[in-house]
Design a protein around this motif. Structure first.
Motif, PDB file in Angstrom:
ATOM      1  N   LEU A  21       0.889  -1.290  -0.057  1.00  0.00           N
ATOM      2  CA  LEU A  21      -0.208  -0.221  -0.093  1.00  0.00           C
ATOM      3  C   LEU A  21       0.963   1.256   0.093  1.00  0.00           C
ATOM      4  N   SER A  22       0.402   2.216  -0.823  1.00  0.00           N
ATOM      5  CA  SER A  22       1.074   3.536  -0.743  1.00  0.00           C
ATOM      6  C   SER A  22       0.653   4.365   0.700  1.00  0.00           C
ATOM      7  N   ALA A  23       1.759   5.255   0.845  1.00  0.00           N
ATOM      8  CA  ALA A  23       1.273   6.316   2.082  1.00  0.00           C
ATOM      9  C   ALA A  23      -0.068   6.882   1.842  1.00  0.00           C
ATOM     10  N   LYS A  24      -0.492   7.157   0.608  1.00  0.00           N
ATOM     11  CA  LYS A  24      -1.762   7.703   0.520  1.00  0.00           C
ATOM     12  C   LYS A  24      -3.121   6.934   0.881  1.00  0.00           C
ATOM     13  N   ALA A  25      -2.884   5.602   0.444  1.00  0.00           N
ATOM     14  CA  ALA A  25      -3.736   4.546   0.627  1.00  0.00           C
ATOM     15  C   ALA A  25      -4.119   4.376   1.938  1.00  0.00           C
ATOM     16  N   ILE A  26      -2.972   4.088   2.741  1.00  0.00           N
ATOM     17  CA  ILE A  26      -3.020   3.952   4.045  1.00  0.00           C
ATOM     18  C   ILE A  26      -3.728   5.209   4.751  1.00  0.00           C
ATOM     19  N   GLU A  27      -3.331   6.287   4.443  1.00  0.00           N
ATOM     20  CA  GLU A  27      -3.942   7.309   5.020  1.00  0.00           C
ATOM     21  C   GLU A  27      -5.543   7.404   5.054  1.00  0.00           C
ATOM     22  N   VAL A  28      -6.152   7.086   3.740  1.00  0.00           N
ATOM     23  CA  VAL A  28      -7.400   6.916   3.330  1.00  0.00           C
ATOM     24  C   VAL A  28      -7.863   5.763   4.327  1.00  0.00           C
ATOM     25  N   LEU A  29      -7.375   4.769   4.428  1.00  0.00           N
ATOM     26  CA  LEU A  29      -7.697   3.597   5.338  1.00  0.00           C
ATOM     27  C   LEU A  29      -7.644   4.063   6.899  1.00  0.00           C
ATOM     28  N   GLU A  30      -6.899   4.624   7.444  1.00  0.00           N
ATOM     29  CA  GLU A  30      -6.990   5.199   8.826  1.00  0.00           C
ATOM     30  C   GLU A  30      -8.198   6.231   9.220  1.00  0.00           C
ATOM     31  N   THR A  31      -8.876   6.637   7.879  1.00  0.00           N
ATOM     32  CA  THR A  31     -10.044   7.573   8.155  1.00  0.00           C
ATOM     33  C   THR A  31     -11.518   6.621   8.574  1.00  0.00           C
ATOM     34  N   PHE A  32     -11.199   5.170   8.453  1.00  0.00           N
ATOM     35  CA  PHE A  32     -12.316   4.248   8.901  1.00  0.00           C
ATOM     36  C   PHE A  32     -12.395   4.250  10.517  1.00  0.00           C
ATOM     37  N   PHE A  33     -11.008   4.433  11.150  1.00  0.00           N
ATOM     38  CA  PHE A  33     -11.029   4.375  12.557  1.00  0.00           C
ATOM     39  C   PHE A  33     -11.612   5.723  13.092  1.00  0.00           C
ATOM     40  N   GLN A  34     -11.407   6.835  12.300  1.00  0.00           N
ATOM     41  CA  GLN A  34     -11.961   8.131  12.813  1.00  0.00           C
ATOM     42  C   GLN A  34     -13.477   8.126  12.703  1.00  0.00           C
ATOM     43  N   GLN A  35     -14.154   7.540  11.886  1.00  0.00           N
ATOM     44  CA  GLN A  35     -15.458   7.285  11.619  1.00  0.00           C
ATOM     45  C   GLN A  35     -16.284   6.404  12.779  1.00  0.00           C
ATOM     46  N   ALA A  36     -15.396   5.977  13.605  1.00  0.00           N
ATOM     47  CA  ALA A  36     -16.053   5.147  14.699  1.00  0.00           C
ATOM     48  C   ALA A  36     -16.899   5.691  15.624  1.00  0.00           C
ATOM     49  N   HIS A  37     -16.631   7.163  15.947  1.00  0.00           N
ATOM     50  CA  HIS A  37     -17.494   7.805  16.835  1.00  0.00           C
ATOM     51  C   HIS A  37     -18.472   8.424  16.218  1.00  0.00           C
ATOM     52  N   GLU A  38     -18.656   8.353  14.757  1.00  0.00           N
ATOM     53  CA  GLU A  38     -19.868   9.036  14.381  1.00  0.00           C
ATOM     54  C   GLU A  38     -21.255   8.190  14.399  1.00  0.00           C
ATOM     55  N   PRO A  39     -22.520   8.871  14.445  1.00  0.00           N
ATOM     56  CA  PRO A  39     -23.553   8.208  14.442  1.00  0.00           C
ATOM     57  C   PRO A  39     -23.937   7.061  13.414  1.00  0.00           C
ATOM     58  N   GLN A  40     -24.503   6.033  13.704  1.00  0.00           N
ATOM     59  CA  GLN A  40     -24.506   4.913  12.720  1.00  0.00           C
ATOM     60  C   GLN A  40     -24.915   5.384  11.251  1.00  0.00           C
ATOM     61  N   SER A  41     -26.110   6.067  11.158  1.00  0.00           N
ATOM     62  CA  SER A  41     -26.601   6.344   9.957  1.00  0.00           C
ATOM     63  C   SER A  41     -25.472   7.246   9.367  1.00  0.00           C
ATOM     64  N   LEU A  42     -24.781   8.331   9.862  1.00  0.00           N
ATOM     65  CA  LEU A  42     -23.949   8.864   9.081  1.00  0.00           C
ATOM     66  C   LEU A  42     -22.601   8.190   8.821  1.00  0.00           C
ATOM     67  N   ARG A  43     -22.055   7.398   9.953  1.00  0.00           N
ATOM     68  CA  ARG A  43     -21.268   6.431   9.486  1.00  0.00           C
ATOM     69  C   ARG A  43     -21.149   5.390   8.439  1.00  0.00           C
ATOM     70  N   ASN A  44     -22.203   4.835   8.090  1.00  0.00           N
ATOM     71  CA  ASN A  44     -22.407   4.064   6.986  1.00  0.00           C
ATOM     72  C   ASN A  44     -22.132   4.730   5.745  1.00  0.00           C
ATOM     73  N   TRP A  45     -22.640   6.040   5.476  1.00  0.00           N
ATOM     74  CA  TRP A  45     -22.450   6.715   4.442  1.00  0.00           C
ATOM     75  C   TRP A  45     -20.962   7.041   4.323  1.00  0.00           C
ATOM     76  N   LYS A  46     -20.341   7.771   5.354  1.00  0.00           N
ATOM     77  CA  LYS A  46     -18.946   7.910   5.205  1.00  0.00           C
ATOM     78  C   LYS A  46     -18.027   6.720   4.824  1.00  0.00           C
ATOM     79  N   ARG A  47     -18.229   5.552   5.618  1.00  0.00           N
ATOM     80  CA  ARG A  47     -17.480   4.460   5.267  1.00  0.00           C
ATOM     81  C   ARG A  47     -17.818   3.976   3.823  1.00  0.00           C
ATOM     82  N   GLN A  48     -18.651   4.083   3.188  1.00  0.00           N
ATOM     83  CA  GLN A  48     -19.021   3.735   1.768  1.00  0.00           C
ATOM     84  C   GLN A  48     -18.054   4.719   0.956  1.00  0.00           C
ATOM     85  N   ALA A  49     -18.277   5.906   1.255  1.00  0.00           N
ATOM     86  CA  ALA A  49     -17.527   6.970   0.346  1.00  0.00           C
ATOM     87  C   ALA A  49     -15.950   6.603   0.699  1.00  0.00           C
TER      88      ALA A  49
END
Length: 296
Positions: A139-167
């Motif tokens: 993985l490139s550094a950019k791909a890993i950076e995008v991947l890390e946002t999955f962890f940042q979305q853990a604190h989002e409300p479920q309805s919003l989290r699902n949209w953001k994880r798909q994106a």
């Protein structure tokens, strides 16, 4: 690294299903599973994960990713020798996909896979494109950076989290697709895409090899070579193919006579259009309209 390539056709773009992470201590092994019915993308964040699929064993190292197939037998090929942390993403697609040995095989099979996909995904008149994802990749550094946002979305409300994880997943997949091509393939893809865009924007006009040579500033033989590599057909073959696809749209979405549709998409003679359509589709334009158009 040399690896097989997963070849998807979109739309639809492969979609996110679930996400999580796991920790393996020394002596722990990856769970054994059979036909889990989703793709399992595993990213090793720390350590080394010994893993097997359908009798083929390998080690996935820190910063690498590996995709397990939905119809395979997966297992830990050996106990971990060091503390190991992974991120896993389950995803799925609808329609056709295949595993190729390399990009050349993907390109060679592209049009056949597209035609199969259109039938399975009911895309009789939609524009589609290919997505190429290495099965095993660094993985490139950019791909890993995008991947890390999955962890940042853990604190989002479920309805919003699902949209953001798909994106986020689609952005991650886009990086993997872009990084899968060699520089030589990137050159071919860039030029072939320029040709394809010109044809798409001007398909109703008189397009010849001479016109393309003037617009692209390359010899027609070179243009044909690049289009064959990326799209599996020459520019002139693609022009006919695209005109045919656009005529399908008009057959299904308008009440226009066959002669007008032929003219609108660039065929000078309705007889030529009807013969070409029948040869490619196995039924006449009017037969296609009767079979697929909505009955009133």
């Amino acid at each position: 690294m040399d690896t097989a390539i997963l070849h998807f056709i979109s739309p639809p773009i492969p979609y996110f299903v679930d996400f999580g992470y796991a920790h393996y201590g020394v002596g722990d092994s990856h769970i054994e599973r059979n036909e889990i019915r989703v793709f399992d993308l595993i990213v090793v964040r720390k350590g080394v994960l010994p893993i097997g699929e359908n009798g083929q064993d390998r080690e996935i190292h820190e910063g690498e990713a590996f995709i397990l197939l939905p119809n395979g037998h997966h297992y830990g090929s050996a106990p971990c020798k060091t503390d190991t942390e992974i991120v896993w993403i389950h995803f799925q697609t609808f329609g056709s996909w295949q595993v190729c040995l390399d990009m050349d095989e993907c390109m060679g099979n592209q049009m056949a896979l597209i035609e199969e996909h259109k039938k399975l995904a009911y895309l009789n008149h939609a524009d589609v494109s290919s997505i190429f994802i290495p099965k095993h990749m660094k993985l490139s550094a950019k791909a890993i950076e995008v991947l890390e946002t999955f962890f940042q979305q853990a604190h989002e409300p479920q309805s919003l989290r699902n949209w953001k994880r798909q994106a986020t997943f689609q952005s991650f997949l886009q990086h993997l697709n872009r990084e899968s091509s060699s520089s030589a393939n990137n050159t071919a893809i860039e030029l072939a895409d320029r040709i394809e865009l010109f044809i798409r924007q001007n398909y109703a006009s008189d397009i010849t090899n001479s016109v393309l040579q003037q617009k692209m500033n390359y010899h027609p033989n070179y243009l044909a070579k690049m289009m064959l590599k990326v799209y599996g057909m020459t520019p002139m073959n693609y022009l006919q193919y695209y005109r045919l696809e656009q005529s399908k749209r008009l057959l299904l979405q308008t009440p226009w006579p066959i002669a007008r549709i032929a003219e609108e998409v660039g065929f000078h003679h309705v007889s030529h259009y009807s013969t070409f359509f029948s040869k490619k589709e196995g039924l006449s334009p009017s037969g296609f309209r009767s079979k697929f158009a909505k009955k009133h």
